[in-house]
Structure formats: structure tokens, C-alpha cells
Design a protein around this motif. Structure first.
Motif, PDB file in Angstrom:
ATOM      1  N   PHE A  29       0.833  -1.195   0.000  1.00  0.00           N
ATOM      2  CA  PHE A  29       0.000   0.000   0.000  1.00  0.00           C
ATOM      3  C   PHE A  29       0.870   1.247   0.000  1.00  0.00           C
ATOM      4  CE2 PHE A  29      -3.574   2.627   0.727  1.00  0.00           C
ATOM      5  CZ  PHE A  29      -3.256   3.534   1.717  1.00  0.00           C
ATOM      6  N   SER A  30       1.914   1.210   0.807  1.00  0.00           N
ATOM      7  CA  SER A  30       2.842   2.333   0.871  1.00  0.00           C
ATOM      8  C   SER A  30       4.177   1.848   1.433  1.00  0.00           C
ATOM      9  CB  SER A  30       2.293   3.458   1.740  1.00  0.00           C
ATOM     10  OG  SER A  30       2.154   3.028   3.072  1.00  0.00           O
ATOM     11  N   ILE A  31       5.201   2.642   1.200  1.00  0.00           N
ATOM     12  CA  ILE A  31       6.533   2.335   1.736  1.00  0.00           C
ATOM     13  C   ILE A  31       6.930   3.425   2.703  1.00  0.00           C
ATOM     14  CG2 ILE A  31       8.959   1.978   1.194  1.00  0.00           C
ATOM     15  CD1 ILE A  31       8.127   0.964  -1.542  1.00  0.00           C
ATOM     16  N   ASN A  32       7.328   3.030   3.881  1.00  0.00           N
ATOM     17  CA  ASN A  32       7.793   3.991   4.873  1.00  0.00           C
ATOM     18  C   ASN A  32       9.307   4.146   4.755  1.00  0.00           C
ATOM     19  OD1 ASN A  32       5.149   4.400   5.701  1.00  0.00           O
ATOM     20  ND2 ASN A  32       5.259   2.774   7.224  1.00  0.00           N
ATOM     21  N   ASP A  33      10.053   3.487   5.613  1.00  0.00           N
ATOM     22  CA  ASP A  33      11.508   3.612   5.568  1.00  0.00           C
ATOM     23  C   ASP A  33      12.112   2.668   4.530  1.00  0.00           C
ATOM     24  OD1 ASP A  33      11.508   3.585   9.200  1.00  0.00           O
ATOM     25  OD2 ASP A  33      10.821   5.087   7.760  1.00  0.00           O
ATOM     26  N   MET A  34      13.243   3.085   3.966  1.00  0.00           N
ATOM     27  CA  MET A  34      14.019   2.216   3.092  1.00  0.00           C
ATOM     28  C   MET A  34      15.478   2.337   3.513  1.00  0.00           C
ATOM     29  SD  MET A  34      12.280   3.039  -0.606  1.00  0.00           S
ATOM     30  CE  MET A  34      12.545   1.424  -1.337  1.00  0.00           C
ATOM     31  N   GLY A  35      16.208   1.250   3.388  1.00  0.00           N
ATOM     32  CA  GLY A  35      17.590   1.321   3.844  1.00  0.00           C
ATOM     33  C   GLY A  35      18.478   0.254   3.245  1.00  0.00           C
ATOM     34  N   TRP A  36      19.738   0.387   3.567  1.00  0.00           N
ATOM     35  CA  TRP A  36      20.749  -0.577   3.148  1.00  0.00           C
ATOM     36  C   TRP A  36      21.513  -1.062   4.374  1.00  0.00           C
ATOM     37  CZ3 TRP A  36      21.159  -2.435  -1.729  1.00  0.00           C
ATOM     38  CH2 TRP A  36      20.527  -1.720  -2.744  1.00  0.00           C
ATOM     39  N   TYR A  37      21.731  -2.366   4.419  1.00  0.00           N
ATOM     40  CA  TYR A  37      22.533  -3.001   5.440  1.00  0.00           C
ATOM     41  C   TYR A  37      23.649  -3.766   4.731  1.00  0.00           C
ATOM     42  CZ  TYR A  37      18.804  -2.122   8.833  1.00  0.00           C
ATOM     43  OH  TYR A  37      17.881  -1.525   9.657  1.00  0.00           O
ATOM     44  N   ARG A  38      24.660  -4.153   5.503  1.00  0.00           N
ATOM     45  CA  ARG A  38      25.707  -4.980   4.917  1.00  0.00           C
ATOM     46  C   ARG A  38      26.211  -5.990   5.935  1.00  0.00           C
ATOM     47  NH1 ARG A  38      30.540  -0.407   4.280  1.00  0.00           N
ATOM     48  NH2 ARG A  38      31.040  -0.204   6.514  1.00  0.00           N
ATOM     49  N   GLN A  39      26.750  -7.071   5.398  1.00  0.00           N
ATOM     50  CA  GLN A  39      27.302  -8.113   6.261  1.00  0.00           C
ATOM     51  C   GLN A  39      28.588  -8.626   5.647  1.00  0.00           C
ATOM     52  OE1 GLN A  39      24.633 -11.358   7.173  1.00  0.00           O
ATOM     53  NE2 GLN A  39      25.795 -11.877   8.996  1.00  0.00           N
ATOM     54  N   ALA A  40      29.667  -8.423   6.367  1.00  0.00           N
ATOM     55  CA  ALA A  40      30.966  -8.923   5.944  1.00  0.00           C
ATOM     56  C   ALA A  40      31.172 -10.320   6.529  1.00  0.00           C
ATOM     57  CB  ALA A  40      32.063  -7.978   6.420  1.00  0.00           C
ATOM     58  N   LEU A  47      23.761  -1.709   9.908  1.00  0.00           N
ATOM     59  CA  LEU A  47      23.076  -0.670   9.148  1.00  0.00           C
ATOM     60  C   LEU A  47      24.096   0.206   8.437  1.00  0.00           C
ATOM     61  CD1 LEU A  47      20.503   0.999   8.470  1.00  0.00           C
ATOM     62  CD2 LEU A  47      20.976   2.299  10.550  1.00  0.00           C
ATOM     63  N   VAL A  48      23.848   0.471   7.163  1.00  0.00           N
ATOM     64  CA  VAL A  48      24.696   1.375   6.387  1.00  0.00           C
ATOM     65  C   VAL A  48      24.026   2.741   6.283  1.00  0.00           C
ATOM     66  CG1 VAL A  48      25.765   1.825   4.159  1.00  0.00           C
ATOM     67  CG2 VAL A  48      25.681  -0.523   5.058  1.00  0.00           C
ATOM     68  N   ALA A  49      22.786   2.758   5.836  1.00  0.00           N
ATOM     69  CA  ALA A  49      22.077   4.029   5.654  1.00  0.00           C
ATOM     70  C   ALA A  49      20.582   3.777   5.606  1.00  0.00           C
ATOM     71  CB  ALA A  49      22.527   4.728   4.377  1.00  0.00           C
ATOM     72  N   THR A  50      19.829   4.777   6.056  1.00  0.00           N
ATOM     73  CA  THR A  50      18.373   4.730   6.023  1.00  0.00           C
ATOM     74  C   THR A  50      17.858   6.029   5.449  1.00  0.00           C
ATOM     75  OG1 THR A  50      18.304   3.345   8.004  1.00  0.00           O
ATOM     76  CG2 THR A  50      16.281   4.489   7.405  1.00  0.00           C
ATOM     77  N   ILE A  51      16.765   5.931   4.704  1.00  0.00           N
ATOM     78  CA  ILE A  51      16.059   7.129   4.258  1.00  0.00           C
ATOM     79  C   ILE A  51      14.593   6.957   4.639  1.00  0.00           C
ATOM     80  CG2 ILE A  51      15.771   6.226   1.892  1.00  0.00           C
ATOM     81  CD1 ILE A  51      16.000   9.228   0.984  1.00  0.00           C
ATOM     82  N   PHE A  52      14.088   7.940   5.381  1.00  0.00           N
ATOM     83  CA  PHE A  52      12.737   7.867   5.903  1.00  0.00           C
ATOM     84  C   PHE A  52      11.754   8.422   4.878  1.00  0.00           C
ATOM     85  CE2 PHE A  52      14.054   6.424  10.004  1.00  0.00           C
ATOM     86  CZ  PHE A  52      15.327   6.940  10.176  1.00  0.00           C
ATOM     87  N   SER A  53      10.475   8.196   5.135  1.00  0.00           N
ATOM     88  CA  SER A  53       9.463   8.571   4.152  1.00  0.00           C
ATOM     89  C   SER A  53       9.481  10.062   3.847  1.00  0.00           C
ATOM     90  CB  SER A  53       8.079   8.146   4.635  1.00  0.00           C
ATOM     91  OG  SER A  53       7.803   8.701   5.904  1.00  0.00           O
ATOM     92  N   GLY A  55      12.127  11.885   3.720  1.00  0.00           N
ATOM     93  CA  GLY A  55      13.364  12.240   3.052  1.00  0.00           C
ATOM     94  C   GLY A  55      14.569  12.375   3.971  1.00  0.00           C
ATOM     95  N   ARG A  56      14.329  12.362   5.279  1.00  0.00           N
ATOM     96  CA  ARG A  56      15.469  12.448   6.209  1.00  0.00           C
ATOM     97  C   ARG A  56      16.323  11.188   6.086  1.00  0.00           C
ATOM     98  NH1 ARG A  56      16.199  10.924  11.605  1.00  0.00           N
ATOM     99  NH2 ARG A  56      14.033  10.175  11.731  1.00  0.00           N
ATOM    100  N   THR A  57      17.637  11.385   6.217  1.00  0.00           N
ATOM    101  CA  THR A  57      18.565  10.272   6.065  1.00  0.00           C
ATOM    102  C   THR A  57      19.389  10.057   7.330  1.00  0.00           C
ATOM    103  OG1 THR A  57      20.225  11.740   5.093  1.00  0.00           O
ATOM    104  CG2 THR A  57      18.761  10.591   3.570  1.00  0.00           C
ATOM    105  N   ASN A  58      19.927   8.864   7.429  1.00  0.00           N
ATOM    106  CA  ASN A  58      20.772   8.491   8.563  1.00  0.00           C
ATOM    107  C   ASN A  58      21.865   7.568   8.034  1.00  0.00           C
ATOM    108  OD1 ASN A  58      21.421   8.216  11.420  1.00  0.00           O
ATOM    109  ND2 ASN A  58      20.724   6.106  11.186  1.00  0.00           N
ATOM    110  N   ILE A  69      22.421   7.930   0.223  1.00  0.00           N
ATOM    111  CA  ILE A  69      21.203   7.163  -0.016  1.00  0.00           C
ATOM    112  C   ILE A  69      20.139   8.102  -0.572  1.00  0.00           C
ATOM    113  CG2 ILE A  69      20.301   7.490   2.337  1.00  0.00           C
ATOM    114  CD1 ILE A  69      19.188   4.601   2.147  1.00  0.00           C
ATOM    115  N   SER A  70      19.358   7.591  -1.526  1.00  0.00           N
ATOM    116  CA  SER A  70      18.272   8.378  -2.101  1.00  0.00           C
ATOM    117  C   SER A  70      17.149   7.428  -2.505  1.00  0.00           C
ATOM    118  CB  SER A  70      18.765   9.185  -3.311  1.00  0.00           C
ATOM    119  OG  SER A  70      19.249   8.326  -4.328  1.00  0.00           O
ATOM    120  N   ARG A  71      15.990   7.999  -2.804  1.00  0.00           N
ATOM    121  CA  ARG A  71      14.857   7.167  -3.195  1.00  0.00           C
ATOM    122  C   ARG A  71      14.032   7.868  -4.259  1.00  0.00           C
ATOM    123  NH1 ARG A  71      11.384   6.350   2.203  1.00  0.00           N
ATOM    124  NH2 ARG A  71       9.756   5.584   0.783  1.00  0.00           N
ATOM    125  N   ASP A  72      13.409   7.048  -5.088  1.00  0.00           N
ATOM    126  CA  ASP A  72      12.469   7.540  -6.094  1.00  0.00           C
ATOM    127  C   ASP A  72      11.131   6.916  -5.746  1.00  0.00           C
ATOM    128  OD1 ASP A  72      10.862   7.961  -8.343  1.00  0.00           O
ATOM    129  OD2 ASP A  72      12.534   7.835  -9.726  1.00  0.00           O
TER     130      ASP A  72
END
Length: 122
Positions: A29-40, A47-53, A55-58, A69-72
Motif C-alpha cells: 500500500f505504501s513504503i515507509n523507511d528504506m535502507g541498506w545493510y551490509r554483512q561482511a 546498518l549502512v544508511a536509512t532514508i525515511f518517508s 526524506g530524512r537520512t541516517n 542514499i536516495s529514493r524515487d
């Protein structure tokens, strides 16, 4: 069914750049947060980066100033531009999406991509 399809990983030399993409499709229905994680290898997923609905980033301290990080929202896609890559960035990168299901009753669910390998080596 909800699918997250990642692309853009690969082998790059130190100092190089890569751009990861993750497209979300399916019954959402909708997307709230989106992010990237990594595992070595031998390490926990981080957690690598998050972008909230809104547009705020972390960012993780280790990638600040190098990764963006960005989103379309029209394409339900999240990107991770990685510059000045270092060998310690080598890992499997996972896309994460916190989305609201289209099926009633609606609920918020965390979805994960299959992972894409990023290797930084000379």
C-alpha cells in the motif's frame, strides 16, 4: 507477494565508486523507511544508511561523507551511491523496506532483498 530486487554490486578498486539499486514490487500500500545493510564475512549485519518517508537520512559513521542514499517514490526504488570505496566496505549489501501491506488488515512489514556482493580490492 512483495519482491525487492537489488542490482549494481561488483568488484571495484579502492577509491572507486558503485551505485546500488533496489526496486520494490508487489502487494504494498505504501513504503515507509528504506535502507541498506551490509554483512561482511564473520561479522554481524550492520546498518549502512536509512532514508525515511519524509526524506530524512541516517548514515553509519563509517560511511558518512562517502555514501549517499536516495529514493524515487514513483518507482519504489532506493539507491546507494558509494564513493571512495575502501577494502573494509567489502560485504554483501542488503536492501530493506518497511512497507504497509495492500492486503487488509493492513500492517507494517519489513522486507529484505536477496543481497548483492560488493568487493573492494586491487
Amino acid at each position: 507477494q512483495v519482491q525487492l530486487v537489488e542490482s549494481g554490486g561488483g568488484l571495484v578498486q579502492p577509491g572507486g565508486s558503485l551505485r546500488l539499486s533496489c526496486a520494490v514490487s508487489g502487494s504494498i500500500f505504501s513504503i515507509n523507511d528504506m535502507g541498506w545493510y551490509r554483512q561482511a564475512p564473520g561479522k554481524q549485519r550492520e546498518l549502512v544508511a536509512t532514508i525515511f518517508s519524509g526524506g530524512r537520512t541516517n548514515y553509519a559513521d563509517s560511511v558518512k561523507g562517502r555514501f549517499t542514499i536516495s529514493r524515487d517514490n514513483a518507482k519504489n526504488t532506493v539507491y546507494l551511491q558509494m564513493n571512495s570505496l575502501k577494502p573494509e566496505d567489502t560485504a554483501v549489501y542488503y536492501c530493506n523496506s518497511r512497507a504497509v501491506t495492500a492486503v487488509l488488515p493492513r500492517r507494517e512489514v519489513d522486507y529484505w532483498g536477496q543481497g548483492t556482493q560488493v568487493t573492494v580490492s586491487s
